[in-house]
Design an enzyme around this catalytic site. Structure first.
Site, short mmCIF file in Angstrom:
data_model
loop_
_atom_site.label_atom_id
_atom_site.label_comp_id
_atom_site.label_asym_id
_atom_site.label_seq_id
_atom_site.Cartn_x
_atom_site.Cartn_y
_atom_site.Cartn_z
N ASP A 176 2.37 116.53 7.67
CA ASP A 176 1.45 117.46 7.25
C ASP A 176 0.79 118.09 7.72
OD1 ASP A 176 0.36 118.82 5.07
OD2 ASP A 176 -0.77 117.39 3.75
N ASP A 362 2.13 125.53 6.93
CA ASP A 362 1.87 124.15 5.86
C ASP A 362 3.23 123.39 5.96
OD1 ASP A 362 1.26 121.83 4.40
OD2 ASP A 362 0.31 122.69 2.53
#
Ligand SMILES: *[C@@H]1O[C@H](CO)[C@@H](O)[C@H](O)[C@H]1NC(C)=O
Ligand SMILES: *[C@@H]1O[C@H](CO)[C@@H](O)[C@H](O)[C@H]1NC(C)=O
Ligand SMILES: *[C@@H]1O[C@H](CO)[C@@H](O)[C@H](O)[C@H]1NC(C)=O
Ligand SMILES: *[C@@H]1O[C@H](CO)[C@@H](O)[C@H](O)[C@H]1NC(C)=O
Length: 472
Positions: A176, A362
């Site tokens: 992440d 992201d």
């Protein structure tokens, strides 16, 4: 309302900077590791894209960044159990929001209480490191040069998992680039919570050491997230190895993580200033590994419905075409953030519709969330596209041919392929599809996996920049 940004900007005030120890030698090696199958997982949907995956991904993105839900999504969730045809989806979306989820929450936003997740003390009997002297983070070392692991999308490309070895135990983690905590399902969680999951067992690791008194609590703005205690262990990602890496051991996780049995936790790869460990903030795997990597980079190569690669320490030029376009990163908020003010459709004239606009890269968000003006401008070129109140986002006929989107990444226009924006059918009939491009309600914009499927991205921690090029 405590947003993701606000919470972590506060934490950033107490961040510490420590020079990474220098490597004795740098080995320019590269490693490949196969993905580990989870023996507990029962796949029910095969490789077909799951109906309802779009709204689910959208709600997850709102949850992650603590953004207020748009009226339409809020209204759907408010209808949970009302017996409408959307009730099943509504109940599910409400579940995704977890205990902190506010059915019927609207764009007005809601005052949320303190996160409900609370860390529990670690069981006695685990080996402990001496408590860190106040203000001095524990040292960690890194060895082993570059590392590379295959990542594999879950059905519907909702998340990309790759194997990570912690203290000799291999688990599948979600990488992440939009957060900075490495937290893991582990044997302190109840059997109920662990059901179907792989788990890390610190008691079975000869290299684990508890950090006495350290806790973490990561909250995604609406009260969902994870919390627990903290230790250190050796982490190996495809050969790139860090000893003394902070491992956050969840003792409480929100519903959405419990139901996602494929994932054993998250590897946060944003800047360490967002890390939530107290009393001494900890560094990310990438920050710890930086000094010994042959090049100070990690790269994300994510594919639609196919295995890709996360690589540390090297840029594999066979994965993209043309030169990488480099753009400086604005690290103020701790994200891989850049300016993004303009867009174009199908190679047409660019429109600077988001003056002063910023966006973050992201990997942990499924969709691409852009300013309303981008979304409106793009879908005005798609026949049959509507802002569909039934599912709370833009839908279009699955048979539509979508144009490519050009989007500003720090002054260079990157392309997101129309095929990648056709995200998933909204129901079993497969006639209506959910858009991979949806609107954000706040800045920065969030360019998630939809963007990555079209583009290879290099995250450069040496000069804080992003390199982007179309996939090979
Ligand atoms: C770091 O490396 C040094 C030298 O290789 C070693 O003595 C030390 O124990 C290592 N520290 C950790 C936390 O692994
Ligand atoms: C950052 O470093 C890369 C080399 O790894 C270089 O090509 C690029 O121009 C640099 N980017 C910036 C914004 O300085
Ligand atoms: C950097 O990001 C911060 C926070 O999002 C923003 O306020 C600021 O304007 C940005 N700086 C530049 C130069 O774009
Ligand atoms: C809105 O989405 C629903 C699926 O929940 C679909 O049946 C309907 O056709 C869509 N409406 C339009 C106008 O596309």
């Amino acid at each position: 309302m405590p947003s993701f940004l606000q919470t972590f900007l506060l934490l950033a005030l107490v961040s510490f900077v420590l020079a990474a120890p220098f490597p004795e030698q740098v080995q320019k090696r590269s490693f490949k590791v196969e993905r580990v199958a989870n023996p507990h997982f029962k796949r029910s949907l095969g490789h077909k894209r799951a109906p309802g995956a779009g709204p689910r991904a959208l709600v997850r993105a709102y949850r992650k960044f603590g953004m207020p839900l748009p009226e339409a999504l809020g209204a759907i969730i408010a209808n949970a159990g009302a017996g409408s045809s959307a009730a099943g989806l509504a109940t599910e979306l409400s579940d995704i929001l977890g205990d902190g989820g506010e059915a019927g929450s609207t764009s007005k936003g809601k005052e949320k209480g303190k996160p409900k997740l609370r860390p529990s003390p670690a069981p006695t009997g685990l080996p402990s490191a001496a408590p860190p002297a106040t203000g001095v983070p524990k040292f960690s070392n890194s060895t082993g040069g570059a590392g590379s692991v295959a990542n594999t999308p879950e059905a519907g490309d909702v998340e990309y998992l790759a194997p990570v070895t912690i203290g000799g135990q291999t688990v599948n983690m979600d990488f992440d680039s939009g957060s900075s905590d490495l937290w893991v399902f582990n044997t302190q969680l109840s059997l109920n919570t662990l059901s179907g999951h792989m788990a890390y067992n610190p008691a079975q690791s000869s290299t684990f050491q508890l950090l006495p008194g350290s806790t973490f609590s990561i909250s995604y703005g609406d009260g969902s997230g994870a919390a627990g205690n903290v230790g250190t262990d050796t982490v190996n990602i495809g050969g790139a190895t860090v000893t003394g890496q902070a491992i956050e051991l969840a003792t409480d996780v929100s519903t959405s993580f419990v139901t996602d049995t494929q994932s054993t936790g998250l590897i946060g790869l944003a800047f360490s200033k967002l890390n939530t460990v107290k009393p001494v903030q900890q560094k990310t795997f990438f920050d710890n590994a930086l000094a010994t990597l042959p090049e100070p980079v990690f790269t994300a190569d994510l594919r639609h419905n196919a295995a890709g690669t996360y690589e540390f320490g090297a840029i594999d030029s066979t994965k993209f075409s043309g030169p990488l376009a480099w753009t400086p990163v604005n690290t103020t908020s701790g994200f891989w953030q850049f300016t993004s003010q303009a867009f174009a459709v199908g190679g047409g004239a660019p429109s600077t519709s988001v003056p002063g606009g910023q966006a973050i890269a992201d990997t942990g968000t499924t969709l691409m969330l852009a300013d309303q003006s981008v979304v409106d401008g793009y879908y005005s070129q798609v026949q049959g596209a509507v802002n569909n109140a039934t599912v709370g986002g833009v839908t279009f006929p699955c048979s539509a041919t979508l144009p490519d989107l050009q989007i500003d990444v720090g002054g260079t226009m990157a392309t997101v392929r129309g095929d990648d924006i056709n995200f998933a059918p909204v129901d079993q009939t497969g006639t209506t599809c959910f858009g991979g491009l949806q609107a954000t309600t706040v800045q920065p914009q969030i360019y998630g996996d939809i963007f990555f499927k079209s583009n290879f991205v290099a995250f450069n921690g040496g000069n804080n920049s992003l390199g982007v090029a179309p996939h090979q």
